[in-house]
Scaffold this motif. Sequence first.
Motif, PDB file in Angstrom:
ATOM      1  N   LYS A 197       0.894  -1.148   0.265  1.00 45.92           N
ATOM      2  CA  LYS A 197       0.000  -0.088   0.086  1.00 45.92           C
ATOM      3  C   LYS A 197       0.905   1.045  -0.128  1.00 45.92           C
ATOM      4  O   LYS A 197       1.616   1.603   0.842  1.00 45.92           O
ATOM      5  CB  LYS A 197      -1.015  -0.029   1.202  1.00 45.92           C
ATOM      6  N   ALA A 233      -5.792   5.567   7.182  1.00 45.18           N
ATOM      7  CA  ALA A 233      -5.463   4.718   8.534  1.00 45.18           C
ATOM      8  C   ALA A 233      -6.351   4.272   9.311  1.00 45.18           C
ATOM      9  O   ALA A 233      -6.450   3.227   9.807  1.00 45.18           O
ATOM     10  CB  ALA A 233      -4.367   5.671   9.005  1.00 45.18           C
ATOM     11  N   MET A 285       0.230   2.114  11.854  1.00 43.92           N
ATOM     12  CA  MET A 285      -0.539   2.647  10.604  1.00 43.92           C
ATOM     13  C   MET A 285      -1.222   4.188  10.995  1.00 43.92           C
ATOM     14  O   MET A 285      -1.057   4.716   9.662  1.00 43.92           O
ATOM     15  CB  MET A 285      -1.686   1.762  10.259  1.00 43.92           C
ATOM     16  N   TRP A 331      -1.240   6.542   1.857  1.00 53.23           N
ATOM     17  CA  TRP A 331      -1.396   6.778   3.234  1.00 53.23           C
ATOM     18  C   TRP A 331      -2.079   7.993   3.600  1.00 53.23           C
ATOM     19  O   TRP A 331      -1.593   9.090   3.094  1.00 53.23           O
ATOM     20  CB  TRP A 331      -0.533   6.511   4.212  1.00 53.23           C
ATOM     21  N   GLY A 356      -0.258   7.205   8.192  1.00 51.67           N
ATOM     22  CA  GLY A 356      -1.333   8.098   7.726  1.00 51.67           C
ATOM     23  C   GLY A 356      -0.825   9.629   8.116  1.00 51.67           C
ATOM     24  O   GLY A 356      -1.307  10.384   7.256  1.00 51.67           O
TER      25      GLY A 356
END
Length: 228
Positions: free
Chosen positions: A100, A108, A150, A103, A154
């Motif tokens: 991925k 997130a 995560m 972000w 983000g």
Amino acid sequence: MEHLILIHGALGAADQMDALKEKLVKNFRIHILEFEGHGSLSKSNEPFSTSCFIEQLEGLIADIGEPVHIFGYSMGGFIALLASSKGNNQIRSITTLGTKMKWSSEIAEQEVKHLNPEKIAEKVPAFAQALEKRHGSEWEGVLHRTADFMKTLGEEAPITEELMSQINIPVQLCLADQDQMVSKTETEEVQSWLPNGTLKNLTDSKHPIEQVDLNTLVSNIKAFIKSI
């Protein structure tokens, strides 16, 4: 034989690469990187961070002491790309799968919703058992630290055109045709930023590496490295 480092994804560990290793061990000298806080290293309580994971990868490359190729699944590909953007000249090529690239805080937040240990244990007990088998009694902590990681991704959105344009080695971005986490659009965008990037679509495959056409993936890795 040339050296090939295999790197697992988020919530994964070294064993996630076993099936791939079996199919590649006759062609390459295989090394598996297990991120701090995962699998056999799950008792580490240090927060997950790109800087820590990059440092681990660079340490392994230094230990090998020769040029390497890298295959990174999901988060593993993310870390490989960031490490290469820092200018490590021992990395000869990178192949990613299901990484991925895009972000944001909103993205997130959506991903973190899937990382609640209590809900997983209640609604997907088989997955909870698999995580416990992989990470031991620390599996819930792995989920919490992955969620925090995560959220940081983000906020920071580390994959940028400026960084990716600095990667001059060959990079092969592989994407499953049924991947519901990673879009083709974001993958194509990063490909366009890479001076020597290519995109390979894997048919009849999903995001989990256990649901990928492994024979096609192996063929792509072999052909790609052979072409360099």
